[in-house]
Each structure stands twice: as C-alpha cells, then as structure tokens.
Design a protein around this motif. Structure first.
Motif, PDB file in Angstrom:
ATOM      1  N   LEU A   1       0.826  -1.202   0.000  1.00  0.00           N
ATOM      2  CA  LEU A   1       0.000   0.000   0.000  1.00  0.00           C
ATOM      3  C   LEU A   1       0.862   1.254   0.000  1.00  0.00           C
ATOM      4  O   LEU A   1       0.536   2.250  -0.657  1.00  0.00           O
ATOM      5  CB  LEU A   1      -0.928  -0.008   1.224  1.00  0.00           C
ATOM      6  CG  LEU A   1      -1.981   1.109   1.293  1.00  0.00           C
ATOM      7  CD1 LEU A   1      -2.807   1.153   0.020  1.00  0.00           C
ATOM      8  CD2 LEU A   1      -2.873   0.907   2.515  1.00  0.00           C
ATOM      9  N   LEU A   2       1.968   1.200   0.720  1.00  0.00           N
ATOM     10  CA  LEU A   2       2.904   2.326   0.724  1.00  0.00           C
ATOM     11  C   LEU A   2       3.439   2.574  -0.682  1.00  0.00           C
ATOM     12  O   LEU A   2       3.579   3.722  -1.123  1.00  0.00           O
ATOM     13  CB  LEU A   2       4.052   2.044   1.693  1.00  0.00           C
ATOM     14  CG  LEU A   2       4.978   3.214   2.042  1.00  0.00           C
ATOM     15  CD1 LEU A   2       4.205   4.336   2.722  1.00  0.00           C
ATOM     16  CD2 LEU A   2       6.123   2.744   2.934  1.00  0.00           C
ATOM     17  N   LEU A   3       3.698   1.504  -1.399  1.00  0.00           N
ATOM     18  CA  LEU A   3       4.205   1.629  -2.765  1.00  0.00           C
ATOM     19  C   LEU A   3       3.161   2.286  -3.675  1.00  0.00           C
ATOM     20  O   LEU A   3       3.503   3.104  -4.538  1.00  0.00           O
ATOM     21  CB  LEU A   3       4.586   0.254  -3.306  1.00  0.00           C
ATOM     22  CG  LEU A   3       5.146   0.218  -4.738  1.00  0.00           C
ATOM     23  CD1 LEU A   3       6.401   1.076  -4.848  1.00  0.00           C
ATOM     24  CD2 LEU A   3       5.445  -1.226  -5.149  1.00  0.00           C
TER      25      LEU A   3
ATOM     26  N   GLU B   1      14.034   1.563  -3.130  1.00  0.00           N
ATOM     27  CA  GLU B   1      15.125   0.894  -3.845  1.00  0.00           C
ATOM     28  C   GLU B   1      14.805  -0.559  -4.173  1.00  0.00           C
ATOM     29  O   GLU B   1      15.436  -1.147  -5.058  1.00  0.00           O
ATOM     30  CB  GLU B   1      16.409   0.976  -3.018  1.00  0.00           C
ATOM     31  CG  GLU B   1      16.910   2.413  -2.856  1.00  0.00           C
ATOM     32  CD  GLU B   1      18.242   2.473  -2.131  1.00  0.00           C
ATOM     33  OE1 GLU B   1      18.661   1.428  -1.575  1.00  0.00           O
ATOM     34  OE2 GLU B   1      18.858   3.554  -2.130  1.00  0.00           O
ATOM     35  N   GLY B   2      13.828  -1.129  -3.498  1.00  0.00           N
ATOM     36  CA  GLY B   2      13.479  -2.524  -3.753  1.00  0.00           C
ATOM     37  C   GLY B   2      12.255  -2.692  -4.627  1.00  0.00           C
ATOM     38  O   GLY B   2      11.699  -3.794  -4.704  1.00  0.00           O
TER      39      GLY B   2
ATOM     40  N   ALA C   1      13.232   8.460  -0.738  1.00  0.00           N
ATOM     41  CA  ALA C   1      14.224   7.560  -0.156  1.00  0.00           C
ATOM     42  C   ALA C   1      14.996   8.198   0.997  1.00  0.00           C
ATOM     43  O   ALA C   1      15.732   7.508   1.709  1.00  0.00           O
ATOM     44  CB  ALA C   1      15.198   7.105  -1.238  1.00  0.00           C
ATOM     45  N   LEU C   2      14.836   9.502   1.185  1.00  0.00           N
ATOM     46  CA  LEU C   2      15.590  10.206   2.232  1.00  0.00           C
ATOM     47  C   LEU C   2      14.805  10.350   3.528  1.00  0.00           C
ATOM     48  O   LEU C   2      15.317  10.901   4.506  1.00  0.00           O
ATOM     49  CB  LEU C   2      15.993  11.602   1.735  1.00  0.00           C
ATOM     50  CG  LEU C   2      16.814  11.639   0.432  1.00  0.00           C
ATOM     51  CD1 LEU C   2      17.110  13.078   0.045  1.00  0.00           C
ATOM     52  CD2 LEU C   2      18.089  10.834   0.586  1.00  0.00           C
TER      53      LEU C   2
ATOM     54  N   LYS D   1      18.380   1.838 -14.753  1.00  0.00           N
ATOM     55  CA  LYS D   1      19.108   0.904 -13.898  1.00  0.00           C
ATOM     56  C   LYS D   1      18.224   0.367 -12.782  1.00  0.00           C
ATOM     57  O   LYS D   1      18.195  -0.848 -12.519  1.00  0.00           O
ATOM     58  CB  LYS D   1      20.336   1.610 -13.309  1.00  0.00           C
ATOM     59  CG  LYS D   1      21.124   0.742 -12.340  1.00  0.00           C
ATOM     60  CD  LYS D   1      22.298   1.537 -11.747  1.00  0.00           C
ATOM     61  CE  LYS D   1      23.046   0.694 -10.717  1.00  0.00           C
ATOM     62  NZ  LYS D   1      24.179   1.453 -10.105  1.00  0.00           N
ATOM     63  N   MET D   2      17.478   1.257 -12.116  1.00  0.00           N
ATOM     64  CA  MET D   2      16.667   0.852 -10.985  1.00  0.00           C
ATOM     65  C   MET D   2      15.440   0.048 -11.413  1.00  0.00           C
ATOM     66  O   MET D   2      14.925  -0.784 -10.663  1.00  0.00           O
ATOM     67  CB  MET D   2      16.221   2.085 -10.182  1.00  0.00           C
ATOM     68  CG  MET D   2      17.364   2.904  -9.604  1.00  0.00           C
ATOM     69  SD  MET D   2      18.368   1.977  -8.414  1.00  0.00           S
ATOM     70  CE  MET D   2      17.198   1.752  -7.095  1.00  0.00           C
ATOM     71  N   ALA D   3      14.947   0.294 -12.628  1.00  0.00           N
ATOM     72  CA  ALA D   3      13.761  -0.412 -13.113  1.00  0.00           C
ATOM     73  C   ALA D   3      14.045  -1.883 -13.415  1.00  0.00           C
ATOM     74  O   ALA D   3      13.127  -2.699 -13.461  1.00  0.00           O
ATOM     75  CB  ALA D   3      13.218   0.286 -14.357  1.00  0.00           C
ATOM     76  N   LYS D   4      15.316  -2.203 -13.653  1.00  0.00           N
ATOM     77  CA  LYS D   4      15.714  -3.582 -13.962  1.00  0.00           C
ATOM     78  C   LYS D   4      14.888  -4.128 -15.131  1.00  0.00           C
ATOM     79  O   LYS D   4      14.898  -3.558 -16.209  1.00  0.00           O
ATOM     80  CB  LYS D   4      15.606  -4.445 -12.709  1.00  0.00           C
ATOM     81  CG  LYS D   4      16.510  -3.978 -11.569  1.00  0.00           C
ATOM     82  CD  LYS D   4      16.402  -4.870 -10.347  1.00  0.00           C
ATOM     83  CE  LYS D   4      17.317  -4.355  -9.240  1.00  0.00           C
ATOM     84  NZ  LYS D   4      17.217  -5.169  -8.003  1.00  0.00           N
ATOM     85  N   ASP D   5      14.131  -5.192 -14.913  1.00  0.00           N
ATOM     86  CA  ASP D   5      13.357  -5.789 -15.996  1.00  0.00           C
ATOM     87  C   ASP D   5      11.882  -5.417 -15.947  1.00  0.00           C
ATOM     88  O   ASP D   5      11.049  -6.056 -16.603  1.00  0.00           O
ATOM     89  CB  ASP D   5      13.484  -7.321 -15.949  1.00  0.00           C
ATOM     90  CG  ASP D   5      14.901  -7.790 -16.286  1.00  0.00           C
ATOM     91  OD1 ASP D   5      15.560  -7.108 -17.100  1.00  0.00           O
ATOM     92  OD2 ASP D   5      15.334  -8.819 -15.733  1.00  0.00           O
ATOM     93  N   ALA D   6      11.546  -4.384 -15.187  1.00  0.00           N
ATOM     94  CA  ALA D   6      10.145  -3.972 -15.077  1.00  0.00           C
ATOM     95  C   ALA D   6       9.667  -3.368 -16.398  1.00  0.00           C
ATOM     96  O   ALA D   6      10.463  -2.806 -17.159  1.00  0.00           O
ATOM     97  CB  ALA D   6       9.993  -2.954 -13.953  1.00  0.00           C
TER      98      ALA D   6
END
Length: 484
Positions: A63-65, A96-97, A85-86, A119-124
């Motif tokens: 839910l936070l996401l 980050e996850g 993130a701060l 980079k952070m999205a990876k394979d999304a």
C-alpha cells in the motif's frame, strides 16, 4: 472484520473510542537525522523507535508503494522519487526494492536521471515519455539509452516533428509487450519529416496493444493490423482506407473510445455499387459491427459519405457522447438523402438516449462555412464551402424526428460569430422554435459600421422582445464614439 477495521483506524490515526482523527500533536513524534556532506545516494537516514509508531509506518509495503506511485509525475519521475528515499530506512528500502516504481522514463529529465531510472527499473515494464519540444535529453542519446530495452516497453508517448531519430527507432523496434502507443506532432506544429513509413519493421502490432493514438505523423496503418483495441485516436493521417477503419472496428469489439479526425485519404471517399460489393466480399459490411462497450465517438472533418458508411456499419448500445462533424463540399449535397438515411435507423435508440438529457439546444457558427448543433450529448457539425441554410434545416428536422416534435419547446441559443445571417432565417427560427438567446458577432470595417448597425436594428425589430441580443458590431460602435 472487526480486527481489520481496528487496524484501519490505527493506520488513519483515529481514536477507537471517540472515532475522530487525532491532531498532529497527538501523533507519535519522530526525529530524523541526515548525514550531510554526501550525495543523496550515500546519505543515511536514522530514526528513533517513535517513527515506527507513526500511522503511515503501519501500512503494508504494498500500500505504501501505491502511495509512492501517486507521488511520481510523468514529467519528472526520478526527481519525485529521490526525496522519498531520504525520509527513513523503511521508505528507502521500499523505494530501492521496487523496480516498478522506476518504470517511468521521461525525456524531460537529464541523462543521469534517465540512466538511473533504467538501472533501478531492472526488468520492469517501461512507460516512456519523450516530447521533443521540451526534452532535456537529445533524441539520439535518449533513444540510444532505451533502444536496448524494447522488450520491456509498455507504453510510448512520443511527440516529434523535426527529428527522424524517434521514427527510425520505432521503425526497427520489436515491442512484444507494448500496451499503449501515442505518437504525435507537438501541438501547433507541422510535420517536417519524410514520407510515409511503417512501424515495428512492418510487422503486425503486438496483441497486447490496446491504446493507439497517431496524429499528423504519416504512419502507414494497414501493416499494424490493429485488433482488440480499447482506445483508437487517428488524426490528420494521409493514408488509411475506409476498409481498414471498418476492419479495426470489427476486430475490436471491446472498443471504448474512438476518434477519427481529418483523415485526408477519405476526403474523396465515395462508395460505388462495385465498391460496396467488394467490401461485402471482404467481409467488411457483411453484418453490423457490435461495439457493446463504445462510450465516446468523435467523427470530425470527414466526408459525409464516409460518416454515413461508418454509422450504418456499427451498433453502439451504451454510447454516451457522439460528435459527428461532416464536410459538405458541394451545395447540392443533401443531408437528408446522404447522411440521415434509413441505413442508420438501427441507431435511433442510441440517438434518443443521447438527446434525452437535453435541457436546451444550441446552434453556434464561427463562419459562414461552419455550423455546430448541440442537443444533449449529441453534437452535429456541418462545415465546408458547400454548407447552406437548407443543410441546417434538414439537420434540425432530423433531430426533432429523433427526440420528438414536442421538444421544439426547448430553449434555443443562436450564437453567430463572424458570419452574415439572413434576417428572414432568424425570423423563421423565432417563429418555429423557442429562441431565448441571440448573439451576433461581426468583425466589420468602420465604413460599414453604420449600415450593419441599421441591419441589426431591423433584425431586432423582426424578432420577439424576449430575445437577449448581443452584437459585437454595436459594442464596437459604442467604443468608437468614446475614443474619437
């Protein structure tokens, strides 16, 4: 159920006994310290145990996401994500996850932000936005960065008018998971690229594609073999056939919104007897196309013959809004015999539903070649050098046949701007309908002002006193007297 309600109240910061939301000073306090002198990625955030008691920290991470995603704009996603993130370690771990949080890639951000998001999205799946006129990253660099991830493209929202680089990228790309394609020239600009071209190596569009909007850019649509669409928006395309449009409709029974605007290739459209037989052989007109989910339909700047064919081919039981703006190029064309024929009679229940909410009627004209008629959720536009008052009369007759002759008692607004109006025509309106508002707006040279003023007085004398008459010419005369 009671346990779930109690948890919800704790999350929202409500006192279970009195059932009211606590003030901010009653919520647990928190202390956050940030180690300065480091880059945002190196900064660490510490918190005492009290921050874990804050209501928002009780939310499940899923839910936070969702809340985080609502905070991320399409224009500056990385800029919006970074501060999240701060806040604390929990938020940093969630940010980050969660590759999906970084899936929005925007050309409005500079190259480091684009690279970080990739980079952070990876394979999304990736949602890509690139508007050439406001981009901070040049097209060659931007499409070079995302070009290696075409298998992850979920949506493309691209505007371009001067660069061939986006075109080349889409000509070659294989996009197996693409769901949305919006490909346009920036508003107010012209296409300055090359000739017509095909997308995706000339291969059919993926079956996942549900939303298509192409404006002004000369994409050849037939090779895409579009089907299963929910949204279709085609504007100012030089090449698409009537047969292809009807095929897309037939293969997209779940279509919810359709907009066809200014399709040049249909400007000289006409179906001869042999053409109709050909379409039947190709199963385009074999039966009525059932569009059981279509809610919005806009047909704009299209020849009357095509609009007639389109309407005769479809059934739309839940249509909520219809705008049909037809071109009339010759004064001998007849609305009654070429558009409102028995071949569209199966849509009568739809027309009645669209006009049933009408509390007034409006007729608006911006020039002698453009007339718009509004009745509830139905708009009929007539435009072109062949438009005559007789076309308006035929259209109004058809509308009242659909909604009932008794609806002639509805209030009627007549708003004519930039067009010469025959006083006898206005008198006919006032005699046959309930005209309650009249606006005449004429841009006139000073030497004609007095003559036009006299003409307006004649018009005012010929219609009933209940009209509210506003004329730009009269206002101009008042202004000119004050400023001599």
């Amino acid at each position: 159920m009671d346990q779930a309600c109690d948890h919800t109240k704790r999350v929202l910061g409500e006192d279970q006994k009195v059932g009211v939301k606590l003030d901010s000073h009653e919520l647990p306090s928190s202390n956050i310290s940030i180690t300065h002198g480091q880059t945002p990625d190196e900064q660490t955030v510490t918190s005492d145990t009290s921050i874990d008691l804050a209501p928002i920290q009780l939310l499940p991470h899923e839910l936070l996401l969702i809340i985080f995603k609502l905070c991320v704009s399409e224009d500056y996603p990385v800029q919006d994500i970074t501060p999240l993130a701060l806040v604390c370690k929990i938020w940093r771990d969630v940010v980050e996850g969660s590759p999906g949080l970084w899936s929005q890639i925007s050309g409005k951000e500079k190259l480091p932000s684009v690279r970080k998001a990739l980079k952070m999205a990876k394979d999304a799946p990736l949602d890509i936005t690139y508007w050439e006129n406001v981009a901070k990253t040049d097209p060659a660099t931007f499409f070079g960065e995302i070009g290696g991830r075409t298998a992850n493209w979920r949506s493309l929202n691209i505007t371009t008018g001067n660069s061939d680089i986006p075109i080349v990228a889409l000509q070659r790309a294989a996009v197996p998971t693409l769901r949305s394609l919006r490909f346009r020239v920036p508003w107010g600009r012209e296409w300055k690229g090359g000739a017509e071209f095909s997308l995706f190596g000339g291969e059919p569009a993926p079956l996942s594609l549900k939303d298509v909007c192409v404006e002004t850019i000369p994409v050849i649509m037939e090779p895409l073999h579009l089907s299963g669409l929910r949204y279709l928006d085609l504007k100012d395309l030089p090449i698409i056939s009537a047969e292809e449009v009807l095929r897309i409709l037939r293969d997209s029974p779940a279509l919810e919104r359709c907009c066809l605007d200014g399709l040049d290739s249909l400007n000289n459209f006409g179906l001869s007897e042999s053409d109709q037989e050909l379409l039947k052989l190709r199963d385009v007109q074999a039966s009525i196309i059932q569009l059981s989910r279509l809610e919005t339909l806009r047909l704009s700047g299209l020849p009357m013959s095509f609009v007639h064919l389109f309407l005769s081919a479809i059934q739309t039981p839940i249509l909520r809004w219809l705008s049909m703006d037809v071109r009339i190029d010759r004064d001998d064309q007849s609305i009654k015999s070429e558009l409102f024929t028995s071949r569209i009679s199966h849509l009568s229940p739809t027309f009645k539903t669209l006009t049933s909410t009408a509390e007034q009627l409006q007729i608006i004209s911006y020039s002698c070649t453009v007339f718009l008629i509004y009745a509830g959720e139905l708009m009929i536009g007539l435009r072109g050098p062949g438009v005559r008052h007789s076309h308006m009369d035929e259209t109004l007759e058809w509308i009242f046949n659909q909604i009932g002759q008794h609806r002639k008692s509805l209030p009627l607004d007549l708003l004519f701007h930039g067009t010469n109006v025959d006083p006898e025509w206005l008198t006919w309106f006032d005699s046959n309908l309930k005209v309650t508002r009249l606006e005449l707006g004429l841009e006139i040279p000073s030497e004609q002002a007095q003559r036009v003023r006299q003409r307006e007085e004649d018009i005012g004398a010929s219609i009933s006193n209940r009209l509210v008459v506003k004329t730009r010419a009269s206002l101009w005369l008042e202004w000119s007297k004050k400023h001599k």
